[in-house]
Design a protein around this motif. Sequence first.
Motif, PDB file in Angstrom:
ATOM      1  N   ASP A  79       0.831  -1.195   0.000  1.00 55.93           N
ATOM      2  CA  ASP A  79       0.000   0.000   0.000  1.00 55.93           C
ATOM      3  C   ASP A  79       0.876   1.260   0.000  1.00 55.93           C
ATOM      4  O   ASP A  79       1.846   1.329   0.753  1.00 55.93           O
ATOM      5  CB  ASP A  79      -0.886  -0.042   1.257  1.00 55.93           C
ATOM      6  N   PRO A  80       0.556   2.260  -0.832  1.00 61.67           N
ATOM      7  CA  PRO A  80       1.412   3.451  -0.874  1.00 61.67           C
ATOM      8  C   PRO A  80       1.389   4.235   0.444  1.00 61.67           C
ATOM      9  O   PRO A  80       2.372   4.892   0.792  1.00 61.67           O
ATOM     10  CB  PRO A  80       0.818   4.282  -2.022  1.00 61.67           C
ATOM     11  N   ASP A  81       0.267   4.185   1.177  1.00 60.30           N
ATOM     12  CA  ASP A  81       0.134   4.960   2.398  1.00 60.30           C
ATOM     13  C   ASP A  81       0.829   4.293   3.584  1.00 60.30           C
ATOM     14  O   ASP A  81       1.713   4.873   4.217  1.00 60.30           O
ATOM     15  CB  ASP A  81      -1.362   5.140   2.702  1.00 60.30           C
ATOM     16  N   ILE A  82       0.385   3.091   3.938  1.00 61.82           N
ATOM     17  CA  ILE A  82       1.027   2.375   5.039  1.00 61.82           C
ATOM     18  C   ILE A  82       1.307   0.920   4.638  1.00 61.82           C
ATOM     19  O   ILE A  82       0.572   0.009   4.988  1.00 61.82           O
ATOM     20  CB  ILE A  82       0.200   2.412   6.338  1.00 61.82           C
ATOM     21  N   ASP A 235       3.430   9.899  13.005  1.00 62.62           N
ATOM     22  CA  ASP A 235       3.589   9.776  11.556  1.00 62.62           C
ATOM     23  C   ASP A 235       3.249   8.372  11.078  1.00 62.62           C
ATOM     24  O   ASP A 235       3.655   7.390  11.692  1.00 62.62           O
ATOM     25  CB  ASP A 235       5.047  10.076  11.162  1.00 62.62           C
ATOM     26  N   LYS A 236       2.541   8.320   9.972  1.00 64.93           N
ATOM     27  CA  LYS A 236       2.190   7.013   9.419  1.00 64.93           C
ATOM     28  C   LYS A 236       3.427   6.196   9.071  1.00 64.93           C
ATOM     29  O   LYS A 236       3.406   4.979   9.113  1.00 64.93           O
ATOM     30  CB  LYS A 236       1.325   7.192   8.178  1.00 64.93           C
ATOM     31  N   SER A 237       4.522   6.898   8.723  1.00 66.84           N
ATOM     32  CA  SER A 237       5.724   6.166   8.335  1.00 66.84           C
ATOM     33  C   SER A 237       6.356   5.452   9.534  1.00 66.84           C
ATOM     34  O   SER A 237       7.214   4.603   9.360  1.00 66.84           O
ATOM     35  CB  SER A 237       6.744   7.116   7.723  1.00 66.84           C
ATOM     36  N   LEU A 238       5.920   5.798  10.760  1.00 69.18           N
ATOM     37  CA  LEU A 238       6.501   5.168  11.951  1.00 69.18           C
ATOM     38  C   LEU A 238       5.597   4.082  12.528  1.00 69.18           C
ATOM     39  O   LEU A 238       5.978   3.404  13.475  1.00 69.18           O
ATOM     40  CB  LEU A 238       6.746   6.223  13.036  1.00 69.18           C
ATOM     41  N   TYR A 239       4.400   3.934  11.993  1.00 74.11           N
ATOM     42  CA  TYR A 239       3.406   3.024  12.569  1.00 74.11           C
ATOM     43  C   TYR A 239       3.955   1.628  12.801  1.00 74.11           C
ATOM     44  O   TYR A 239       4.780   1.128  12.032  1.00 74.11           O
ATOM     45  CB  TYR A 239       2.205   2.908  11.623  1.00 74.11           C
ATOM     46  N   THR A 240       3.426   0.981  13.860  1.00 77.56           N
ATOM     47  CA  THR A 240       3.752  -0.424  14.107  1.00 77.56           C
ATOM     48  C   THR A 240       2.689  -1.299  13.436  1.00 77.56           C
ATOM     49  O   THR A 240       1.670  -0.790  12.955  1.00 77.56           O
ATOM     50  CB  THR A 240       3.758  -0.734  15.604  1.00 77.56           C
TER      51      THR A 240
END
Lengths: 292, 296
Positions: A79-82, A235-240
Amino acid sequence: MGPLLNVKQAYEARSGKNKKFMISLLKTIILAVFAICFMLPLLWMFSSSLKGPTEVFGYPMKWIPKTIRWSNYVKVWTDPDIPFLRLYYNSLFIVIFSIIGCLLTSSLAGYAFAKMDFAGKDILFMLLLATMMIPSQVTIIPRFMLFKMIGLYNTHWALILPSWFSVTAIFLLRQTYHSLPNELIDAAVIDGCSHRIIWLRVLLPLTKPALVSLMVLQFISGWNEYLSAIVFLLDKSLYTVSQGVQYYYASEAQEFNFTMAAATSAVIPIIILFISAQKYFIEGIASSGMKE
Amino acid sequence: MKRLKYKDTKDAYLFLAPSLVIFITLVIFPILFSLVLSFTKWNFLSGFSGIQFVGLENFKRMTSDRYFKQAIINTFIYALTVVPLSILLALILAYVMNTAVFFKKTLRLCFFIPYISSTVALAAVFKYLFREINGPINLFLANVIRMQSLPQWFTDDRLNKIPIITLLIWTSIGYELIIYMASLSNISHSLYEAADIDGASGATKFLKITIPLISPTTFYLVIVRMIATFKLFTAVSIMTMGTSARANTTMVVRIYGDAFGAYKFGYASAEAWVLFVIILGITLIQFWGQRKWVHY
């Protein structure tokens, strides 16, 4: 009389054995039925993760979808987002550094409590145990402020650092060091070794089973952690991985098949880890409590 | 060889330093700070200058906070249903599994997987399973049991705790099962053999030998699981998302909402301390009560 008795005894022994076998079989079957019921939600999750968007709650319900859509996983993983690929990386990063730090600090502390004489030992140990009673929800607000001030908010270190202090781990390793004979230390002292060398070279290697158990425990609790992830990571880029599942679950689009593909992706590594390290899991869990 | 007293103090504190640094900064300081905060009114967004001391105001306000009171009641309902039911089921399963059965390890694996799996993932699954329209459970009730009026699992006030309770029981049995199996295998066989000679039935043996001998384990499990249930957050937060959420929330969900949704740090800290006092109180009551039923 003699031979006849023997035959009778043999017959009874065999029928007793048969009866025992039948009882065991019956118990196994009952337990297996229970176990299958236990597994049904997870099987349903996996089956739904391979369905089309409208099939998940389709009627009649099918366990095996007509067309198996592995593409759901491709979507969730890229997925491009997460993308789950990055979520996996994030969760692994947190888990690995948590484990390394926790094992190191707790080994040192466990050794000190088990094998060294020092002022304030008992009071300090009681203090550590007493703080176990205080729920982490009490400390999370000041922690949030602290991390905001020193710039650790919205970084993975906000989740890693707190795990470097674990009363459970210190307690478990203290017990382990306690069980190792003092003669090992005395012999090393005569050879002129310092505590640092004794700990690193002599005793630490002997605690390997306990360390592996702790590693496994830390892995599950770190992998499944949710509250501190949603408090500290913005940030979404850090999500677990847990946040990733929540993201699909709460999304407006209501794509149930993607949510289930995400959920399956979150559960699979733990199951694989469990199957490959079952012995250490059981030992670790039997000797300490964990999970909220 | 007589050891010198405290001969290792300097070395020992070097060994303890890494743990103590984290302990002081991330445990002790937050505990003290949060205690101070609980007597203040402070919206985090207003900065440090916005802190106002209000004495016991937060605690007074809580007595008229309908939602927090409801959350306390809910938390008790979850703890008092989930803990006894899951422990009882785990004990029965462990008892049967500890006798001769086949595939013991595989069976144990099946019961254990829910315990170690991601709670967020499992809560999402359970929300779907109990879905009112065409959810698998309601489909089963309609088509196999032929139930006429289907239960509205999330909208009916009498039923809407059942999905959460089921999920919690399902996820906690694995842990309790492992602990019970370890404890049951320590009971000496000779006790059961002696009972056999006296002609005791299976049920008598279970009630008169097994239950008393494992009571310390039961006590440990009750304490640990009670505390865990009082800190319940993830499962409830996920399952109440998008429904009549407030009716089912727990204390920690409220604390989280007040702190990080409304940024009422003072009030949320006070709530967190109430949670601590409740946990402490329940634990003390259980330690006091154990004399009546725990046999060491």
